[in-house]
Write an enzyme that holds these catalytic residues in place. Structure first.
Site, PDB file in Angstrom:
ATOM      1  N   TYR A 346       8.984  53.274  -3.019  1.00  0.00           N
ATOM      2  CA  TYR A 346      10.316  52.859  -2.570  1.00  0.00           C
ATOM      3  C   TYR A 346      11.323  52.977  -3.714  1.00  0.00           C
ATOM      4  CZ  TYR A 346      13.774  50.070  -0.089  1.00  0.00           C
ATOM      5  OH  TYR A 346      14.908  49.641   0.540  1.00  0.00           O
ATOM      6  N   CYS A 841      40.171  27.071  53.099  1.00  0.00           N
ATOM      7  CA  CYS A 841      40.532  27.731  51.851  1.00  0.00           C
ATOM      8  C   CYS A 841      42.016  27.994  51.811  1.00  0.00           C
ATOM      9  CB  CYS A 841      39.713  28.995  51.663  1.00  0.00           C
ATOM     10  SG  CYS A 841      40.271  30.340  52.655  1.00  0.00           S
ATOM     11  N   CYS A 843      43.797  30.421  52.330  1.00  0.00           N
ATOM     12  CA  CYS A 843      44.447  31.209  53.391  1.00  0.00           C
ATOM     13  C   CYS A 843      44.360  30.463  54.733  1.00  0.00           C
ATOM     14  CB  CYS A 843      43.844  32.609  53.481  1.00  0.00           C
ATOM     15  SG  CYS A 843      42.150  32.607  54.047  1.00  0.00           S
ATOM     16  N   CYS A 866      35.952  31.981  51.025  1.00  0.00           N
ATOM     17  CA  CYS A 866      36.774  32.264  52.198  1.00  0.00           C
ATOM     18  C   CYS A 866      35.955  33.017  53.250  1.00  0.00           C
ATOM     19  CB  CYS A 866      37.981  33.101  51.781  1.00  0.00           C
ATOM     20  SG  CYS A 866      39.032  33.468  53.178  1.00  0.00           S
ATOM     21  N   CYS A 873      42.106  36.804  50.441  1.00  0.00           N
ATOM     22  CA  CYS A 873      41.944  35.462  49.860  1.00  0.00           C
ATOM     23  C   CYS A 873      40.699  35.408  48.976  1.00  0.00           C
ATOM     24  CB  CYS A 873      41.815  34.455  50.986  1.00  0.00           C
ATOM     25  SG  CYS A 873      41.434  32.811  50.401  1.00  0.00           S
TER      26      CYS A 873
END
Length: 944
Positions: A346, A841, A843, A866, A873
DNA sequence: GCAAGGTC
């Protein structure tokens, strides 16, 4: 036959699938080759550079099916979030705290995919990265990637110093855990380098571009780095010491004795030199007058020239530069290649002591066949290797040495390999021996000396042509001999400045002061060249350029040792402490960031000192820069204007780094904040603005923890948190702040002139006042808080506030039995029972109660959604969050307060409002709807 | 566009 099949089946069952990962493909290939004794199959991975090598092997007494692949160095790296990437709009000082994340670069995505793919098939993971600090960190990156797809993997670390069969087998027999502390140290280093480097680089570049537009042109970077700057500092320091050097004349007497053409001696004055000409002249005159010399002493003694120390990286770089004429960068590149091919050990080591357990004999043995140094190697074996020992050890790798014989290398590879072999053999042999003869003479009262050398045994020099040691002959003298010198000279000379630094000098200084790693010394030198901070003379010596010297002097003038090595050295010492476990990484990070940030702030204040220094060396006038032009760009990534104070709401990280929030930059004066959910992994300000919300806030790009909001949200989404999107705010539990002009309480930031107060505001104000004064909410009924006090709380911590309702409100009690809730206005609310399918919801259609089926943390959780598929929605509500709205039954609260416990109410008009009640009623969480009164403008999800 | 550290 059946038995055979059963046996085969059983064998297959017992095979453990092991994923092995090396730091680079070459290493993976060579490790596979050695472990499998050449019996491996090569398979393509997703990355064309990183193959998969498959073979059978016995590991931990188990038959294993091995798959060996690799990364290419670091797989992940720190990056700022994209909102901090803009140089012109982000104040560099914010980079000291800006969120950073570890990202996989695009070019490594395919490697990551290979790892994921192979990890899924494996039971064990063995990390084969290089055994140094960076290797340990790379190992952790690999582990992180693999465990994310295969959490049950058993992880092991193989430790080795050279890619030889023996060393690898040894690693397999000693598999251990991976070292987190070492990896942590690298993370700290890495994050600091990015923050400090980026902050100073942007600051310097932007400033100098403005002040010296004709020199610092577009595209030119005035970088700062914790390694490159001290490297520049060394060059500047040497240059300055030369510049300030004042030569001083001196005189010396030299005696020459020539017997004939081949016999000559030069005698050196034992006083060496005198700085006084007259005195020297007088002594010289005496010598000339004396005329003859008498030999007073002859001494002959043995002299050794020491063989080299075992080779470490820096020595290899320096000698490569001096003896092989290869620059340090080339040396390391070639050494790396020789290492992965198994020719040398190494190449990154700080050790110059051969460990006792390393048997040198076979290493020398394999060099004996070479025509150039084979005989020398054989001689060493005859007498036994006697390596010289140094004093340094990194406790990881032995000194660089050849690991196998090579005779087919070409060019610089051959040149460096030869050097490493010769150095190794030289170090294992014996010092050169000689006899040194000293002849002392006297002329008048003055003494002179001549030396000669006779080499008696060249020893290591035979194999090491990089060192010179020459015979120097002297005529034969005898004690008491009198002779007449050929010449007695009076020489005038002068002291000289030290020379400019060579690359080898510079590397030596970097090593001495801990600047960079063995592998990066050369790169830092390249950087300061490419930035025009330094130039290289034809003799290879470094000279600073105006820009480089100007920068160094500028910081020096401020009193900051930016170009001095000790800042980096201090960090290195801290990193070692992290590795030893004696210091906590987060503390090191915090201390270092604080230190550099303080310097940064002061550097901004005194930036004119850098301007002045550079102006001086560039010989360029400064362009006058208005203070405002230097005013640093506005802070953190802005989301929107603060509805409270008109400051900036910016994306910030919580102090404990556990999450994020959007907060006002006028904190603590203004405490407006939107807290983001904890299941957020990363968040950044997107470039897109919301066109619906007032103030057009920037949208946020969220990256959630995997599966956190599935099936409703992908893990990565870009959304507005300004309040326009009920679905998002409900899902994430975000409480948007209200835009200043319509949704804040009217008595905060009210127009000063009554004529500008709208009818709506006035009505609202009256309504609110009447409510507060009714004291209907227990939390305030006993309080003497004024409206002003209430206002002061707005946006501070909404959880502790009463959110005031106005208008006619219908609220649905939960099924807890509190069927009647008295609202502030005194109206009784009608029912829409939460927990049943009666949820409407936004809507105005009936919401569906559904259950999460997908795998993930929310599996089995119920939610409302929804039911009307024809609309757009996006109503969403967790059913268990409705449950949170229930008032605990045993809180000791006054009954009046309990009556106000309400749950979910739904809309007559499609608008939802949340209501939260102060501390007494916590954790009441109420979603109500109410009709719009014609004179008040409300917005969706507005809080009153 | 920035660092230093791996590597290709």
């Amino acid at each position: 036959m059946l038995a055979c099949l059963i046996r085969k089946f059983c064998t297959r069952q017992e095979m453990v699938r092991v994923l092995n990962v090396a730091e680079k493909n070459d290493a993976a290939k060579n490790i596979s080759d050695l472990l499998s004794r050449g019996n491996y199959n090569r398979k393509e991975g997703r990355s064309k550079f990183n193959k998969i090598y498959e073979f059978s092997f016995e590991l931990l007494n188990q038959k294993c099916s091995m798959a060996m692949t690799s990364v290419s160095g670091h797989l992940l790296g720190y990056e700022f979030q994209s909102s901090f990437k803009y140089w012109e709009s982000v104040n560099p000082v914010t980079l000291f705290e800006a969120p950073v994340t570890k990202q996989c670069q695009d070019k490594f995505k395919d490697i990551k995919q290979t790892l994921e793919q192979e990890a899924r098939r494996a039971q064990w993971l063995v990390i084969w990265t290089d055994c140094d600090r960076e290797g340990e960190n790379i190992g952790f990156e690999i582990v992180e990637v693999c465990l994310s797809v295969s959490p049950r993997l058993k992880v092991y670390r193989a430790r080795f110093s050279e890619i030889t069969h023996r060393s690898l087998i040894n690693a397999c027999q000693n598999l251990g855990p991976i070292d987190k502390r070492v990896s942590d140290a690298v993370d700290v280093r890495s994050e600091l380098d990015l923050r400090i480097g980026a902050a100073f680089t942007r600051f310097q570049t932007l400033r100098l571009k403005r002040v010296f537009p004709s020199v610092i042109t577009d595209g030119k970077i005035i970088s700062y780095g914790s390694c490159q700057f001290p490297t520049l500092g060394f060059v500047v320091e040497r240059f300055k010491s030369i510049e300030s050097f004042i030569p001083e004349a001196f005189w010396k007497i030299r005696v020459i004795h020539e017997i004939d053409e081949s016999e000559r001696a030069e005698f050196i004055w034992t006083r060496n030199r005198l700085f006084n000409e007259l005195a020297c002249q007088v002594i010289h005159d005496h010598c000339v007058d004396a005329g003859t010399a008498i030999v007073t002493k002859i001494e002959t003694k043995p002299k050794s020239k020491w063989r080299p120390l075992p080779l470490d990286t820096v020595e290899m770089e320096k000698l490569g530069s001096r003896k092989l004429r290869l620059n340090a960068k080339e040396v390391m590149k070639i050494a790396e290649k020789l290492y992965v091919q198994g020719y040398i050990s190494y190449p990154r080591t700080e050790t110059n002591i051969f460990p006792k357990e390393l048997d040198l004999t076979p290493l020398i043995q394999c060099q004996t066949s070479d025509s150039r140094w084979g005989a020398f190697a054989s001689n060493i074996l005859n007498s036994g290797p006697t390596p010289r020992q140094g004093k340094k050890s990194d406790q990881a790798h032995p000194p660089i040495h050849p690991t196998k014989y090579a005779n087919s290398l070409q060019g610089n590879e051959a040149k460096l390999y030869e050097f490493i072999v010769r150095h190794f053999l030289a170090c294992c042999s014996k010092d050169a021996q000689g006899l040194e003869t000293k002849v002392d003479i006297k002329i008048g009262d003055e003494q002179f000396v001549a030396t000669g050398l006779m080499i008696t045994a060249r020893n290591y020099l035979e194999v090491y042509p990089y060192d010179r040691w020459s015979d120097k002959s002297l005529p034969i003298y005898t004690e008491g001999q009198v002779f007449t010198p050929t010449r007695i000279d009076l020489d005038e000379s002068a002291t000289t400045a030290p020379p400019l630094l060579t690359e080898a000098d510079l590397i030596g200084l970097m090593e001495k002061h801990g600047i960079g790693t063995d592998a990066t010394h050369a790169e830092h030198i390249e950087t300061i060249k490419s930035r025009d901070y330094v130039g290289v003379q034809t003799d290879g010596r470094f000279v600073p350029c105006p820009l480089g010297i100007g920068l160094v002097e500028g910081y020096d003038a401020m009193g900051f040792a930016m170009s001095k090595p000790h800042l980096r050295a201090e960090l290195e010492a801290d990193l070692k402490r992290i590795c030893d476990g004696t210091k906590d990484p987060s503390i090191v990070l915090r201390e270092q960031v604080a230190k550099y940030k303080e310097v940064f702030i002061k550097a901004v204040e005194q930036v004119d000192k850098i301007d002045d220094a550079i102006s001086l060396y560039l010989q360029q006038p400064k362009v006058a820069v208005q203070p405002s032009a230097m005013a640093l760009p506005s802070a953190l990534p802005k989301v929107q204007k603060c509805p409270n104070c008109q400051g900036d709401l910016t994306l910030k990280r919580k102090r404990d780094a556990s999450g994020y929030y959007v907060g006002c930059n006028n904190y603590p004066t203004c405490k407006a904040a939107i807290w983001l959910p904890s299941r957020v992994n990363e968040v950044e300000v997107d470039s897109e603005k919301c066109q619906t919300c007032q103030g057009s806030p920037y949208k946020l790009k969220f990256k959630f923890n995997p599966g956190a909001y599935r099936p409703h949200l992908d893990d990565t989404v870009v959304v507005c948190i300004g309040g326009c999107d009920d679905f998002i705010t409900n899902l994430l539990g975000i409480k948007p702040l209200r835009p200043a002009n319509s949704s804040r309480p009217p008595d905060r930031g009210l127009p000063q002139s009554p004529t500008t107060v709208s009818e709506a505001d006035r009505s609202f104000q009256q309504t609110r006042h009447s409510f507060v004064r009714t004291g209907s909410f227990q939390s305030y009924s006993g309080s003497n808080r004024s409206d002003q006090e209430l206002d002061a709380d707005w946006g501070d911590d909404l959880d502790d506030d009463i959110l005031i309702m106005a208008g006619n409100i219908d609220v649905a009690p939960l099924s807890s039995g509190n069927n009647s809730a008295t609202m502030p206005t005194g109206r009784t609310l009608s029912t829409a029972v939460a927990g049943s399918n009666d949820v409407l919801c936004t809507c105005r259609t009936q919401a569906l109660l559904l259950t999460v089926r997908k795998e993930g943390p929310n599996k089995g959780r119920q939610f409302y959604k929804c039911g009307n598929q024809t609309t757009d929605c996006r109503f969403f509500l967790w059913s268990d969050e409705i449950g949170n709205a229930q008032v605990p039954s045993q809180t000791g609260r006054p009954p009046q307060a309990q009556n106000q416990a309400v749950g979910v109410a739904n809309c007559h008009c499609g608008i939802q409002a949340k209501m939260k009640v102060g501390s007494l009623l916590k954790p009441v969480h109420l979603i109500v709807t109410f009709p719009i009164t014609p004179y008040i403008s409300y917005s969706q999800n507005q809080i009153y």
